[in-house]
Design a protein around this motif. Structure first.
Motif, mmCIF file in Angstrom:
data_model
loop_
_atom_site.group_PDB
_atom_site.id
_atom_site.type_symbol
_atom_site.label_atom_id
_atom_site.label_comp_id
_atom_site.label_asym_id
_atom_site.label_seq_id
_atom_site.Cartn_x
_atom_site.Cartn_y
_atom_site.Cartn_z
ATOM 1 N N VAL A 57 7.427 1.330 16.759
ATOM 2 C CA VAL A 57 8.374 2.139 15.995
ATOM 3 C C VAL A 57 7.757 2.434 14.637
ATOM 4 C CG1 VAL A 57 10.643 2.194 14.878
ATOM 5 C CG2 VAL A 57 10.386 1.138 17.143
ATOM 6 N N VAL A 58 7.787 3.709 14.251
ATOM 7 C CA VAL A 58 7.370 4.103 12.903
ATOM 8 C C VAL A 58 8.654 4.300 12.093
ATOM 9 C CG1 VAL A 58 6.152 5.789 11.493
ATOM 10 C CG2 VAL A 58 5.268 5.189 13.761
ATOM 11 N N MET A 59 8.829 3.487 11.054
ATOM 12 C CA MET A 59 10.114 3.390 10.349
ATOM 13 C C MET A 59 9.995 3.784 8.885
ATOM 14 S SD MET A 59 13.353 2.389 10.493
ATOM 15 C CE MET A 59 13.359 1.496 12.066
ATOM 16 N N ASP A 60 10.915 4.639 8.420
ATOM 17 C CA ASP A 60 10.991 4.952 6.992
ATOM 18 C C ASP A 60 11.812 3.869 6.302
ATOM 19 O OD1 ASP A 60 10.721 6.266 4.593
ATOM 20 O OD2 ASP A 60 12.282 7.743 4.991
ATOM 21 N N LEU A 61 11.632 3.738 5.001
ATOM 22 C CA LEU A 61 12.340 2.703 4.251
ATOM 23 C C LEU A 61 13.781 3.100 3.949
ATOM 24 C CD1 LEU A 61 11.953 -0.058 2.773
ATOM 25 C CD2 LEU A 61 11.409 1.270 0.726
ATOM 26 N N SER A 62 13.999 4.378 3.666
ATOM 27 C CA SER A 62 15.321 4.841 3.243
ATOM 28 C C SER A 62 15.946 5.715 4.323
ATOM 29 C CB SER A 62 15.199 5.634 1.935
ATOM 30 O OG SER A 62 16.447 6.109 1.505
ATOM 31 N N LEU A 63 17.103 5.270 4.842
ATOM 32 C CA LEU A 63 17.828 6.008 5.870
ATOM 33 C C LEU A 63 19.256 6.257 5.399
ATOM 34 C CD1 LEU A 63 16.587 3.934 8.938
ATOM 35 C CD2 LEU A 63 15.747 6.184 8.204
ATOM 36 N N PRO A 64 19.955 7.243 5.972
ATOM 37 C CA PRO A 64 21.299 7.577 5.490
ATOM 38 C C PRO A 64 22.320 6.458 5.651
ATOM 39 C CG PRO A 64 20.403 9.360 6.838
ATOM 40 C CD PRO A 64 19.488 8.189 7.002
ATOM 41 N N MET A 89 7.461 6.269 1.261
ATOM 42 C CA MET A 89 6.983 6.693 -0.052
ATOM 43 C C MET A 89 6.944 5.523 -1.027
ATOM 44 S SD MET A 89 6.196 9.887 0.066
ATOM 45 C CE MET A 89 6.083 10.249 -1.690
ATOM 46 N N SER A 90 7.676 4.452 -0.722
ATOM 47 C CA SER A 90 7.796 3.326 -1.649
ATOM 48 C C SER A 90 6.616 2.374 -1.493
ATOM 49 C CB SER A 90 9.105 2.572 -1.386
ATOM 50 O OG SER A 90 9.234 1.478 -2.258
ATOM 51 N N ASP A 91 5.939 2.087 -2.623
ATOM 52 C CA ASP A 91 4.787 1.188 -2.545
ATOM 53 C C ASP A 91 4.927 -0.016 -3.471
ATOM 54 O OD1 ASP A 91 4.518 2.411 -4.980
ATOM 55 O OD2 ASP A 91 2.409 2.959 -4.740
#
Length: 232
Positions: A57-64, A89-91
């Protein structure tokens, strides 16, 4: 190369930006992966993983509807061994450590090339771990000093006061008790809490507590006999 290694990795992409998902899907498939599902929210990701059983799974940090870290934690609890690669985008160090504590096997910052992402997907699907060069260096430094050392370094986007408030939140104190503890007005505390939520990209006290405790803050419970609350 074994048949399993030769088979294109089956990938689920979870990100709330349609254009980014579309571009990533095209890049991954062009580089040899098979994108079997896309999800815009954490809830959709949980359902899609249960149906499709992807290799990674490729997961973004911020979701709705939740943080990607919380969704990662739930995925790895429900599907032990499922590889999750954070692509965000968060590092900051706090997000990195929280992702690892949640069970992520990799952490890349958006902007990585398609070949790098595909290599990361293949690596985590095979049981390995992947971090960008800068991320790996920061991770080594953070663990060398310990999770609890200098909380401001773990959450560089937060001010010293906001870290202090985050720790009190993680101990279960509500805004009224935080205000009493720090000798501040409740309005000031509410403003600080809102800033903490925005900077950590969380939407609830429960998510904030999870992020704080993943970084080693709190965990002692309410102090001085105070009763915890859940007001924002």
């Amino acid at each position: 190369m074994s048949e399993e290694e030769a088979r294109p990795p089956r990938v689920l992409i979870c990100d709330d930006h349609p254009l980014f998902r579309s571009g990533l899907k095209a890049a991954l498939e062009g580089a040899g992966a098979a994108v079997v599902a896309e999800a815009e929210t954490g809830a959709e990701a949980l359902d899609a993983v249960a149906r499709q059983r992807p290799d990674a799974v490729v997961m973004d940090l911020s979701l709705p509807d939740a943080s990607g870290i919380d969704v990662t934690r739930r995925l790895t609890e429900r599907h032990p061994g499922l590889p999750v690669l954070m692509l965000t985008m968060s590092d900051d160090d706090g997000s990195l450590l929280a992702a690892l504590q949640a069970g992520a096997r990799g952490y890349l910052v958006k902007g990585a090339g398609a070949d790098e992402v595909l290599h990361a997907v293949r690596t985590v699907a095979a049981g390995g771990a992947v971090f960008g060069p800068d991320t790996a260096a920061r991770l080594t430094e953070v663990f060398r000093h310990g999770l609890r050392h200098d909380a401001e370094q773990l959450f560089p986007s937060l001010t010293a006061r906001e870290v202090e408030i985050l720790e009190l939140i993680s101990r279960g104190l509500d805004n009224r008790h935080i205000a009493r503890h720090l000798v501040l007005s409740e309005k000031t505390v509410r403003n600080h809490v809102s800033h903490v939520f925005d900077k950590l990209q969380v939407t609830s006290r429960a998510e904030a507590v999870a992020r704080a405790r993943d970084a080693g803050l709190g965990g002692e419970g309410p102090g001085d006999g105070e009763v915890p609350g859940d007001g924002h």
